[in-house]
Design a protein around this motif. Structure first.
Motif, PDB file in Angstrom:
ATOM      1  N   ARG A  97      51.686  20.645  46.732  1.00 28.80           N
ATOM      2  CA  ARG A  97      53.025  21.141  46.486  1.00 28.80           C
ATOM      3  C   ARG A  97      53.498  20.730  45.096  1.00 28.80           C
ATOM      4  N   ASN A  98      54.603  21.285  44.684  1.00 31.04           N
ATOM      5  CA  ASN A  98      55.158  21.044  43.361  1.00 31.04           C
ATOM      6  C   ASN A  98      55.707  19.615  43.294  1.00 31.04           C
ATOM      7  N   ARG A  99      54.953  18.721  42.672  1.00 28.90           N
ATOM      8  CA  ARG A  99      55.357  17.315  42.650  1.00 28.90           C
ATOM      9  C   ARG A  99      56.602  17.100  41.811  1.00 28.90           C
ATOM     10  N   GLY A 100      56.747  17.877  40.744  1.00 26.55           N
ATOM     11  CA  GLY A 100      57.934  17.746  39.914  1.00 26.55           C
ATOM     12  C   GLY A 100      59.196  18.104  40.668  1.00 26.55           C
ATOM     13  N   ALA A 101      59.120  19.181  41.451  1.00 23.20           N
ATOM     14  CA  ALA A 101      60.282  19.596  42.237  1.00 23.20           C
ATOM     15  C   ALA A 101      60.608  18.553  43.295  1.00 23.20           C
ATOM     16  N   ARG A 102      59.562  17.996  43.921  1.00 27.51           N
ATOM     17  CA  ARG A 102      59.806  16.973  44.936  1.00 27.51           C
ATOM     18  C   ARG A 102      60.440  15.732  44.310  1.00 27.51           C
ATOM     19  N   ARG A 103      59.926  15.318  43.151  1.00 30.91           N
ATOM     20  CA  ARG A 103      60.480  14.132  42.480  1.00 30.91           C
ATOM     21  C   ARG A 103      61.946  14.349  42.138  1.00 30.91           C
ATOM     22  N   ARG A 104      62.297  15.553  41.742  1.00 30.45           N
ATOM     23  CA  ARG A 104      63.690  15.854  41.398  1.00 30.45           C
ATOM     24  C   ARG A 104      64.593  15.779  42.635  1.00 30.45           C
ATOM     25  N   ILE A 105      64.125  16.324  43.752  1.00 29.22           N
ATOM     26  CA  ILE A 105      64.933  16.303  44.976  1.00 29.22           C
ATOM     27  C   ILE A 105      65.070  14.873  45.499  1.00 29.22           C
ATOM     28  N   GLU A 106      63.970  14.118  45.470  1.00 30.12           N
ATOM     29  CA  GLU A 106      64.033  12.729  45.930  1.00 30.12           C
ATOM     30  C   GLU A 106      65.017  11.917  45.097  1.00 30.12           C
ATOM     31  N   ALA A 107      64.981  12.107  43.775  1.00 30.57           N
ATOM     32  CA  ALA A 107      65.904  11.379  42.904  1.00 30.57           C
ATOM     33  C   ALA A 107      67.343  11.787  43.187  1.00 30.57           C
ATOM     34  N   ARG A 108      67.574  13.083  43.361  1.00 23.68           N
ATOM     35  CA  ARG A 108      68.925  13.548  43.696  1.00 23.68           C
ATOM     36  C   ARG A 108      69.424  12.910  44.978  1.00 23.68           C
ATOM     37  N   ASN A 109      68.569  12.884  46.009  1.00 18.85           N
ATOM     38  CA  ASN A 109      68.990  12.339  47.301  1.00 18.85           C
ATOM     39  C   ASN A 109      69.246  10.847  47.244  1.00 18.85           C
TER      40      ASN A 109
ATOM     41  N   ALA B 288      75.492   1.798  43.354  1.00 18.01           N
ATOM     42  CA  ALA B 288      75.389   3.231  43.071  1.00 18.01           C
ATOM     43  C   ALA B 288      75.071   3.468  41.602  1.00 18.01           C
ATOM     44  N   ALA B 289      75.716   2.714  40.715  1.00 21.07           N
ATOM     45  CA  ALA B 289      75.466   2.883  39.281  1.00 21.07           C
ATOM     46  C   ALA B 289      74.026   2.543  38.928  1.00 21.07           C
ATOM     47  N   ARG B 290      73.503   1.447  39.494  1.00 23.78           N
ATOM     48  CA  ARG B 290      72.113   1.071  39.207  1.00 23.78           C
ATOM     49  C   ARG B 290      71.140   2.111  39.768  1.00 23.78           C
ATOM     50  N   THR B 291      71.445   2.607  40.971  1.00 24.53           N
ATOM     51  CA  THR B 291      70.585   3.613  41.576  1.00 24.53           C
ATOM     52  C   THR B 291      70.550   4.876  40.725  1.00 24.53           C
ATOM     53  N   ILE B 292      71.696   5.298  40.231  1.00 18.62           N
ATOM     54  CA  ILE B 292      71.764   6.498  39.400  1.00 18.62           C
ATOM     55  C   ILE B 292      70.972   6.298  38.110  1.00 18.62           C
ATOM     56  N   ALA B 293      71.109   5.130  37.500  1.00 17.21           N
ATOM     57  CA  ALA B 293      70.387   4.873  36.259  1.00 17.21           C
ATOM     58  C   ALA B 293      68.878   4.912  36.473  1.00 17.21           C
ATOM     59  N   THR B 294      68.426   4.297  37.567  1.00 19.79           N
ATOM     60  CA  THR B 294      66.985   4.267  37.846  1.00 19.79           C
ATOM     61  C   THR B 294      66.460   5.655  38.198  1.00 19.79           C
ATOM     62  N   ALA B 295      67.148   6.339  39.114  1.00 17.67           N
ATOM     63  CA  ALA B 295      66.678   7.650  39.565  1.00 17.67           C
ATOM     64  C   ALA B 295      66.738   8.680  38.449  1.00 17.67           C
ATOM     65  N   ALA B 296      67.769   8.611  37.613  1.00 14.48           N
ATOM     66  CA  ALA B 296      67.879   9.547  36.501  1.00 14.48           C
ATOM     67  C   ALA B 296      66.752   9.335  35.497  1.00 14.48           C
ATOM     68  N   GLY B 297      66.311   8.082  35.349  1.00 20.79           N
ATOM     69  CA  GLY B 297      65.175   7.824  34.472  1.00 20.79           C
ATOM     70  C   GLY B 297      63.899   8.453  34.995  1.00 20.79           C
ATOM     71  N   GLN B 298      63.775   8.536  36.304  1.00 23.20           N
ATOM     72  CA  GLN B 298      62.588   9.140  36.910  1.00 23.20           C
ATOM     73  C   GLN B 298      62.643  10.661  36.888  1.00 23.20           C
ATOM     74  N   SER B 299      63.859  11.217  36.969  1.00 23.36           N
ATOM     75  CA  SER B 299      64.030  12.665  36.947  1.00 23.36           C
ATOM     76  C   SER B 299      65.380  13.000  36.330  1.00 23.36           C
ATOM     77  N   PRO B 300      65.443  13.123  35.008  1.00 19.40           N
ATOM     78  CA  PRO B 300      66.728  13.423  34.358  1.00 19.40           C
ATOM     79  C   PRO B 300      67.372  14.711  34.874  1.00 19.40           C
ATOM     80  N   ALA B 301      66.556  15.682  35.255  1.00 24.19           N
ATOM     81  CA  ALA B 301      67.109  16.950  35.739  1.00 24.19           C
ATOM     82  C   ALA B 301      67.906  16.775  37.021  1.00 24.19           C
ATOM     83  N   ALA B 302      67.611  15.716  37.777  1.00 23.78           N
ATOM     84  CA  ALA B 302      68.322  15.488  39.035  1.00 23.78           C
ATOM     85  C   ALA B 302      69.803  15.202  38.804  1.00 23.78           C
ATOM     86  N   LEU B 303      70.145  14.703  37.616  1.00 25.49           N
ATOM     87  CA  LEU B 303      71.548  14.437  37.310  1.00 25.49           C
ATOM     88  C   LEU B 303      72.384  15.721  37.368  1.00 25.49           C
ATOM     89  N   VAL B 304      71.791  16.825  36.965  1.00 29.27           N
ATOM     90  CA  VAL B 304      72.495  18.105  37.028  1.00 29.27           C
ATOM     91  C   VAL B 304      72.826  18.448  38.472  1.00 29.27           C
TER      92      VAL B 304
END
Length: 294
Positions: A205-217, A231-247
């Motif tokens: 499956r599309n690993r990039g898409a999965r990484r983005r959804i996991e980071a968003r969640n 929450a702030a630390r989680t957002i900083a870490t997850a956004a580093g893994q998938s910047p697109a998830a911030l959108v």
């Protein structure tokens, strides 16, 4: 069919071939909730397995399809399975007995064995070593997370907290439900005597898409339930893994803030213990000497 107190709910989409392999292994009544498959699977399954209740959804709602299965179940307990997994013989009967004996037990997580060789899932090993102890009157170690394909839930507890959040769709949807059940006073435990066999297909499956959804969640779950600093630390870490998830998070931010409900202190304390143990494990792994080649 060996358990009269448990219904197995399977959520699926376009996995007809896998279902023909796993459905015969289930030893309790099955409700199959189909997420708008277009491979003809629902009709074929209904014909081949007349004892299975097939629920056809008009759209793909991801993990929330399980909510519909739980609502339709007529048993006090519901076991979840994926279309590539099943519960080993005797496990559902044992789970029902544990639920009967422990009235505050809302969720039991099984030991997961992967593939024909039965490799222990690393998540199961982590549950066995979880640092939050065994509560009084509980049948096993306390947990605050789980794999959806390997749990039995008390139907009333699951429905009371709203089940799986539809906005999270899939990938990491379990964390919010675990937090909400614990916050409502239900016990969540790991019971290694219960066994689930899991036969995942090779990654395709599309690993990039999965990484983005996991980071968003991860970010949305933290915004919904965790303290502002976490929450702030989680957002900083997850956004580093998938910047697109911030959108994606920005799109859901008004909803998340409206539904924000911080956890009770005791649940937050246990989550911090789990986070600290996870961090310590990562640090030990980094310090471990690399194996020499040859």
């Amino acid at each position: 069919m060996t358990s009269n107190d448990v219904t197995v709910v399977v959520a699926t989409r376009n996995r007809r071939d896998r279902l023909f392999e796993t459905l015969p292994e289930h030893q309790a009544p099955v409700i199959l909730v189909d997420n708008a498959s277009d491979d003809g699977g629902p009709d074929e399954i209904a014909t081949a397995f007349p004892a299975v209740e097939v629920v056809r959804l008009g759209e793909n709602i991801g993990a929330a399809a399980r909510n519909e299965g739980v609502r339709r179940a007529g048993t006090p307990y519901v076991a979840f399975a994926d279309d590539d997994s099943y519960w080993s013989p005797g496990s559902l009967e044992r789970a029902a007995a544990l639920m009967d004996a422990h009235p505050r037990l809302g969720l039991l997580s099984a030991r997961v064995l992967i593939g024909p060789e039965g490799r222990l899932d690393p998540v199961s090993a982590a549950m066995a070593a979880a640092p939050i102890g065994t509560p009084g009157g509980a049948p096993g170690p306390a947990i605050l997370g789980f794999l959806s394909c390997a749990v039995v839930v008390r139907r009333e507890a699951f429905l009371a907290v709203g089940g799986f959040e539809p906005r999270l769709f899939v990938y990491g949807e379990e964390a919010l439900l675990a937090m909400d059940m614990a916050a409502a006073g239900w016990q969540l435990c790991y019971a290694p005597e219960l066994v689930v066999r899991h036969f995942p297909l090779p990654a395709g499956r599309n690993r990039g898409a999965r990484r983005r959804i996991e980071a968003r969640n991860r970010m949305l779950t933290a915004l919904l339930r965790r303290p502002a600093g976490v929450a702030a630390r989680t957002i900083a870490t997850a956004a580093g893994q998938s910047p697109a998830a911030l959108v994606d998070v920005a799109r859901h931010l008004p909803w998340a803030l409206r539904h924000r409900r911080p956890l009770p202190p005791e649940v937050e304390t246990d989550l911090e213990k789990l986070s600290a143990a996870c961090y310590a494990g990562i640090e030990r792994s980094r310090r471990r000497p690399a194996a020499r080649a040859g």
